[in-house]
Design an enzyme around this catalytic site. Structure first.
Site, PDB file in Angstrom:
ATOM      1  N   ALA A 223       0.836  -1.217   0.000  1.00 43.65           N
ATOM      2  CA  ALA A 223       0.000   0.000   0.000  1.00 43.65           C
ATOM      3  C   ALA A 223       0.866   1.260   0.000  1.00 43.65           C
ATOM      4  CB  ALA A 223      -0.959  -0.054   1.175  1.00 43.65           C
ATOM      5  N   ARG A 224       1.217   1.745   1.175  1.00 49.28           N
ATOM      6  CA  ARG A 224       2.085   2.917   1.290  1.00 49.28           C
ATOM      7  C   ARG A 224       3.023   2.721   2.472  1.00 49.28           C
ATOM      8  NH1 ARG A 224       0.963   3.867  -3.246  1.00 49.28           N
ATOM      9  NH2 ARG A 224      -0.014   5.740  -4.094  1.00 49.28           N
ATOM     10  N   GLU A 253      10.605   7.527  -0.318  1.00 47.77           N
ATOM     11  CA  GLU A 253      10.969   6.887  -1.589  1.00 47.77           C
ATOM     12  C   GLU A 253      11.718   7.889  -2.439  1.00 47.77           C
ATOM     13  OE1 GLU A 253       7.438   5.313  -3.395  1.00 47.77           O
ATOM     14  OE2 GLU A 253       7.195   3.810  -1.844  1.00 47.77           O
ATOM     15  N   HIS A 272       8.756  -0.166  -4.684  1.00 49.78           N
ATOM     16  CA  HIS A 272       7.488   0.358  -5.245  1.00 49.78           C
ATOM     17  C   HIS A 272       7.363   0.030  -6.740  1.00 49.78           C
ATOM     18  CE1 HIS A 272       4.260   3.629  -4.370  1.00 49.78           C
ATOM     19  NE2 HIS A 272       3.804   2.759  -5.237  1.00 49.78           N
ATOM     20  N   SER A 274       5.651  -2.679  -7.840  1.00 46.17           N
ATOM     21  CA  SER A 274       4.543  -3.602  -8.108  1.00 46.17           C
ATOM     22  C   SER A 274       3.536  -3.071  -9.119  1.00 46.17           C
ATOM     23  CB  SER A 274       3.821  -3.963  -6.806  1.00 46.17           C
ATOM     24  OG  SER A 274       3.119  -2.847  -6.312  1.00 46.17           O
TER      25      SER A 274
HETATM   26  N1  LIG Z   1       2.323  -0.429  -4.532  1.00 48.17           N
HETATM   27  C1  LIG Z   1       1.702   0.125  -5.560  1.00 48.17           C
HETATM   28  O1  LIG Z   1       2.267   0.329  -6.633  1.00 48.17           O
HETATM   29  C2  LIG Z   1       0.258   0.512  -5.414  1.00 48.17           C
HETATM   30  C3  LIG Z   1      -0.551   0.519  -6.560  1.00 48.17           C
HETATM   31  C4  LIG Z   1      -1.891   0.855  -6.420  1.00 48.17           C
HETATM   32  C5  LIG Z   1      -2.386   1.207  -5.172  1.00 48.17           C
HETATM   33  N2  LIG Z   1      -1.560   1.214  -4.109  1.00 48.17           N
HETATM   34  C6  LIG Z   1      -2.076   1.580  -2.777  1.00 48.17           C
HETATM   35  O2  LIG Z   1      -3.087   0.666  -2.403  1.00 48.17           O
HETATM   36  C7  LIG Z   1      -4.201   1.385  -1.882  1.00 48.17           C
HETATM   37  C8  LIG Z   1      -5.468   0.583  -2.118  1.00 48.17           C
HETATM   38  O3  LIG Z   1      -5.747   0.552  -3.504  1.00 48.17           O
HETATM   39  P1  LIG Z   1      -7.128  -0.011  -4.080  1.00 48.17           P
HETATM   40  O4  LIG Z   1      -7.091   0.216  -5.528  1.00 48.17           O
HETATM   41  O5  LIG Z   1      -7.382  -1.375  -3.577  1.00 48.17           O
HETATM   42  O6  LIG Z   1      -8.153   1.006  -3.395  1.00 48.17           O
HETATM   43  P2  LIG Z   1      -9.694   0.831  -3.089  1.00 48.17           P
HETATM   44  O7  LIG Z   1     -10.231   2.194  -2.870  1.00 48.17           O
HETATM   45  O8  LIG Z   1     -10.350  -0.041  -4.118  1.00 48.17           O
HETATM   46  O9  LIG Z   1      -9.719   0.003  -1.721  1.00 48.17           O
HETATM   47  C9  LIG Z   1      -9.351   0.558  -0.500  1.00 48.17           C
HETATM   48  C10 LIG Z   1      -9.816  -0.385   0.596  1.00 48.17           C
HETATM   49  O10 LIG Z   1      -9.257   0.050   1.830  1.00 48.17           O
HETATM   50  C11 LIG Z   1     -10.297   0.062   2.812  1.00 48.17           C
HETATM   51  N3  LIG Z   1      -9.996   1.008   3.873  1.00 48.17           N
HETATM   52  C12 LIG Z   1     -10.111   2.355   3.870  1.00 48.17           C
HETATM   53  N4  LIG Z   1      -9.771   2.870   5.071  1.00 48.17           N
HETATM   54  C13 LIG Z   1      -9.459   1.804   5.854  1.00 48.17           C
HETATM   55  C14 LIG Z   1      -9.043   1.683   7.210  1.00 48.17           C
HETATM   56  N5  LIG Z   1      -8.910   2.743   7.999  1.00 48.17           N
HETATM   57  N6  LIG Z   1      -8.780   0.449   7.678  1.00 48.17           N
HETATM   58  C15 LIG Z   1      -8.938  -0.648   6.902  1.00 48.17           C
HETATM   59  N7  LIG Z   1      -9.335  -0.598   5.608  1.00 48.17           N
HETATM   60  C16 LIG Z   1      -9.594   0.620   5.102  1.00 48.17           C
HETATM   61  C17 LIG Z   1     -11.538   0.440   2.031  1.00 48.17           C
HETATM   62  O11 LIG Z   1     -12.715   0.118   2.740  1.00 48.17           O
HETATM   63  C18 LIG Z   1     -11.330  -0.404   0.785  1.00 48.17           C
HETATM   64  O12 LIG Z   1     -11.748  -1.729   1.017  1.00 48.17           O
HETATM   65  C19 LIG Z   1      -4.158   2.732  -2.612  1.00 48.17           C
HETATM   66  O13 LIG Z   1      -4.789   3.753  -1.861  1.00 48.17           O
HETATM   67  C20 LIG Z   1      -2.680   2.981  -2.788  1.00 48.17           C
HETATM   68  O14 LIG Z   1      -2.144   3.738  -1.740  1.00 48.17           O
HETATM   69  C21 LIG Z   1      -0.248   0.870  -4.193  1.00 48.17           C
HETATM   70  O1  LIG Z   2      -1.126   4.506  -6.199  1.00 50.86           O
HETATM   71  C1  LIG Z   2      -0.752   3.881  -7.185  1.00 50.86           C
HETATM   72  O2  LIG Z   2      -1.476   3.668  -8.173  1.00 50.86           O
HETATM   73  C2  LIG Z   2       0.634   3.311  -7.212  1.00 50.86           C
HETATM   74  O3  LIG Z   2       1.297   3.495  -6.035  1.00 50.86           O
HETATM   75  C3  LIG Z   2       1.428   3.722  -8.383  1.00 50.86           C
HETATM   76  O4  LIG Z   2       2.516   2.868  -8.549  1.00 50.86           O
END
Ligand SMILES: NC(=O)c1ccc[n+]([C@@H]2O[C@H](COP(=O)([O-])OP(=O)(O)OC[C@H]3O[C@@H](n4cnc5c(N)ncnc54)[C@H](O)[C@@H]3O)[C@@H](O)[C@H]2O)c1
Ligand SMILES: O=C(O)[C@H](O)CO
Length: 312
Positions: A223-224, A253, A272, A274
């Site tokens: 996630a982050r 990062e 990062h 993925s």
């Molecule tokens: N590593 C990467 O390259 C990468 C890529 C895409 C997204 N991400 C991260 O992953 C996160 C999630 O992405 P997504 O597309 O699944 O988003 P999404 O909006 O589809 O899902 C987010 C989920 O988190 C839950 N959530 C929100 N607040 C919460 C809390 N306090 N406790 C527990 N659960 C909670 C929501 O209910 C939902 O189920 C993004 O916000 C982003 O930061 C990282």
């Molecule tokens: O939030 C996102 O979509 C990712 O972290 C990008 O790599």
């Protein structure tokens, strides 16, 4: 109507844009800043380039829709967009498959200790025994954040025979609520973070949560980076009380070369990477932008509208 769009997306968009749309293609934040003043629409990133807060601040009151390929909005100036009265559409789902696959990679790498095998390989050393012997079947995972990415992780782990529990903000569809997971954290072999970074989730995994994890369990973060308290994680890894950590994002990062996490025991860092998937991801982003453009111009509801107050 004027749109300021990334030149990198031009080959995917140009032939499909309406002829009456005035389009300016930007190749750098500086160019976008010069173009954005009278724009109605701005697509603000196309990896690896993204616009800065400074550029968005240069937008005029006419800016009504900002589109991003990013799923996570933690680096966006949400207050600027709110002040402009702009709608933000995010990239949730665009790279969810790629990111979910990394989470599964983290679980498998932890179970089989792929890091140890690769280190032995690099020494040309023939190991006589497997450094990781965990079979995934009948283990348990908790996926904190069960949205686009979390659900894909859950489905994929379930196919390996893992019992999966999801956590969402609302606790809907059989998932746990954010206040319910801490008390049962010790039940899980895999703790996977897939929630957005918000004021509610920053440093959500600290000393208490790490101490509550099952001995030998792995922490997987796709996630982050700021959702984990790194000092607490370092102390835990050094004490060896959990199996290890697989970290895709970090905080900050890039992670500085002298950051202790690089050398922490049982820690894998994937920089990062993925979400950096194949061109399919850009095709999905362009297709969604075009669908949203049609909806925007027709005054219909758009896909993936972010909640600026909630932060995702
Ligand atoms: N590593 C990467 O390259 C990468 C890529 C895409 C997204 N991400 C991260 O992953 C996160 C999630 O992405 P997504 O597309 O699944 O988003 P999404 O909006 O589809 O899902 C987010 C989920 O988190 C839950 N959530 C929100 N607040 C919460 C809390 N306090 N406790 C527990 N659960 C909670 C929501 O209910 C939902 O189920 C993004 O916000 C982003 O930061 C990282
Ligand atoms: O939030 C996102 O979509 C990712 O972290 C990008 O790599």
């Amino acid at each position: 109507m004027k749109a300021v769009l990334p030149a990198l997306a031009r080959p995917l968009l140009e032939a499909k844009l309406p002829s009456d749309l005035d389009v300016a293609w930007w190749s750098s934040p500086a160019e976008a800043k010069a173009m954005i003043g009278d724009a109605d629409i701005a697509w603000v990133d196309m990896q690896p380039t993204k616009l800065t807060e400074d550029t968005l601040r240069a937008a005029g009151d006419g800016l009504k829709w900002v589109s991003t390929i990013y799923a996570g909005l933690d680096a966006f100036p949400l207050d600027v967009l709110r002040a402009r009265g702009a709608t933000l559409t995010n990239g949730v789902g665009i790279n969810a498959i790629a990111v979910a696959e990394y989470a599964v990679l983290g679980v498998l790498a932890g179970a089989k200790r792929l890091d140890e095998v690769i280190r032995a390989h690099d020494r040309a050393e023939w190991l006589r025994d497997a450094p990781g012997k965990i079979e995934l079947a009948d283990t348990k995972a908790i996926v904190i954040g069960y949205g686009a990415i979390g659900k894909l992780i859950g489905d994929r782990l379930a196919a390996f025979g893992v019992e999966v529990t999801g956590v969402t903000r609302s606790g809907s569809n059989g998932t746990l609520t954010p206040d319910a997971w801490r008390v049962c954290l010790g039940d899980y072999d895999w703790v996977v973070l897939a929630a957005p970074s918000t004021s509610e989730t920053k440093a959500m995994i600290g000393a208490a949560e790490l101490a509550a994890m099952k001995p030998g369990a792995w922490l997987i973060n796709i996630a982050r980076g700021d959702m984990i308290d790194d000092d607490a994680l370092l102390a835990t890894l050094n004490a060896g009380t959990i199996g290890g950590a697989f970290l895709d994002p970090t905080n900050p990062e890039p992670l500085p070369a002298d950051h202790p996490l690089w050398k922490a025991p049982n820690c894998m860092i994937t920089m990062h990477l993925s979400g950096r998937s194949q061109t399919k991801m850009f095709q999905r982003a362009a297709a969604m932008f075009l669908r949203n453009l049609e909806a925007f111009r027709a005054g219909r509801a758009m896909e993936n509208v972010a909640d600026l107050d909630r932060g995702y």
